[in-house]
Design an enzyme around this catalytic site. Sequence first.
Site, PDB file in Angstrom:
ATOM      1  N   ARG A 143     -25.050  -1.879   8.798  1.00 43.07           N
ATOM      2  CA  ARG A 143     -24.822  -3.294   8.489  1.00 43.07           C
ATOM      3  C   ARG A 143     -25.021  -4.346   9.725  1.00 43.07           C
ATOM      4  NH1 ARG A 143     -19.287  -3.408   5.067  1.00 43.07           N
ATOM      5  NH2 ARG A 143     -20.815  -4.686   3.764  1.00 43.07           N
ATOM      6  N   LYS A 172       0.939  -1.120  -0.070  1.00 51.11           N
ATOM      7  CA  LYS A 172       0.056   0.048   0.187  1.00 51.11           C
ATOM      8  C   LYS A 172       1.079   1.328   0.055  1.00 51.11           C
ATOM      9  CE  LYS A 172      -4.262   1.866   2.242  1.00 51.11           C
ATOM     10  NZ  LYS A 172      -4.928   1.636   3.343  1.00 51.11           N
ATOM     11  N   GLU A 227     -18.797  -5.380  11.557  1.00 47.63           N
ATOM     12  CA  GLU A 227     -19.961  -4.392  12.265  1.00 47.63           C
ATOM     13  C   GLU A 227     -20.697  -5.257  13.235  1.00 47.63           C
ATOM     14  OE1 GLU A 227     -18.110  -1.855   9.204  1.00 47.63           O
ATOM     15  OE2 GLU A 227     -19.188  -3.856   9.305  1.00 47.63           O
TER      16      GLU A 227
END
Length: 642
Positions: free
Chosen positions: A405, A288, A377
């Site tokens: 969610r 990344k 979540e």
Amino acid sequence: MQIEAGALLKNILYPSDLRKLKDSDLEEVCKELRQFIIDIVSVNGGHFAASLGVVELTVALHYALNTPYDQIVFDVGHQAYGHKILTGRREQFHTNRILGGISGFPKREESEYDAFGVGHSSTSISAALGMAVASAYKGETDRQHVAIIGDGALTGGMAFEALNHAGIEKSNLLVILNDNCMSIDPNVGALKEYLTSITTSKSYNKFRDELISILAKISKNGPDAYGWAKKIEQSIKGTLLKNANLFESLNFRYFGPVDGHDVTKLAKTIEDLKNINGPKLLHVVTVKGKGYSLAEKDQTKWHAPGLFDKITGEIKKTTHDKPQPLKYQDVFGHTLVELAEANDKIMGITPAMPSGSSMNIMMNAMPNRAFDVGIAEQHAVTFSAGLATQGLVPFCNIYSSFMQRAYDQVIHDVALQKLNVVFCLDRAGLVGADGPTHHGAYDISFMRCVPNLIIGAPMNEEELRNMMYTAQLDNIGPFVIRYPRGNGVMPDWKRPFKALPIGKGRKLIDGEEVAILTFGHVGNEAAKAIIDLNAEGIYPSHYDIRFVKPLDEELLHEVFQKFNKVITVEDGVLPGGFGSAILEFMSNHNYQAQVIRLGIPDEIVEHGEQKELWRLCNYDAEAIVNECKKLSKTQPTQFQVG
């Protein structure tokens, strides 16, 4: 400032132009594409490190596949800047995340190359599988479907549900696992350790270099040859890795890991995989922030750094003449530690957003009492519920839009059992440039209808601290606190705690003719409006309601007994929201008044700066002034609702 693309990139408007190049040109295309992203994001802002990490993968995909006929689904979409630049949006890329400009995420209505709209994690495999099954049903046997998912997003339960389903389908699906050990913060959990064991197996890495091209060739010779190759593949992999491969146990053909920054080899690998039918997973190892050294070293900081000097790496900060208030999230983080030092029952939980929610402050101070549970979540909520059953007080911090969610878990696992879980909903209201996938627009409406919940919103940092303090007191029950993205309004925010009476608001200004009722931080816009109105001889009352559930009925009786002109202001959707709660109270008690509700309209609000969106949605200080002026000139003769 006009930023020019490189010599090759400037001639690539669409992937069809890219495919005209020789494979020996691809490395230079990647260099130019990476530099173009750096140039634009450094002066315009946006997500940064994620797109730099998949430049080679993006180029390889569009080179090897026939997009847009072949369909690519990105997970989350932070990493899709290179994709946008290569698919007809290079000249518009400078408008990325700006009001009226292109979206920071893939969006179906923006381009035919954006096969699926994204913004939340772990959706790509499900969507791509649906597309693949549809193509098989329609007889489009040559059509490729690719889901690009990071190892962070793979921690989401929905991704595993999709893998489980895909393994029993014969559809033409390729899952590319972009393995960089990061989501926004470093990844956690057993899956991370498993992927690390794969990427460090030297014997297996040597074997897999030859496997893909052999399988691609042998699969063309008929089912018997393919079956023979598959048996060899499974037995050798099982021996070299010592354990059964997780993905192959789900009936995926696993290939990799491969170098995610070798664009020529990536393109060849993807080309070979097109000839292998059924579900496949290609494990790609990337860095990344690749190509920008500072982003490679501190990937969390450079996920979305804002404006910066691309040469020195200095992140530009707005200068102010006087001290600025902290962000609400930082007030939350510091306050949580302060409360936890005094109350050993307090625990902290966040689903993969420790820096975004400032839960990292507690994780650093009390690592055994604060948990990053990964992009999960639903699990975060029920895990919190489990802690609460044992007498602990979990502060479960989830972005408002991500809480959508875990709605079933809020109802079934917390509210029904009246467990003392404190939900801190960060980024409530309109969040700004991240746009509709991240706006925390709906939580007032969908939380307000759930029994046993207490729902509050602080107008400032002191109120946030006091709500947090109140929520951790004994036998309070489920408690929801919503607060916005960005800075508060009080530089001197750290004040002594005070317990708030549940369901009690406060009258801030005693005025005449018009009553302004506000819920949360948006009350500060009303306060600004009242200053301007007073200068014009208009003196409304201002009530900070504080709690939308339970409502302060005593205070509301006072309002409707005195005023027949009322304005409600909220930073949530109007249907079912705070204003609706006021109308319900008014109807239940047979009051009549002219009520104007200001808030987020019943429509999708696009991206832009927060203040721009408040103005667009007509609930900033200027809008409140205008509505108050209109009301002060009217004489209602019957019940009216606006």
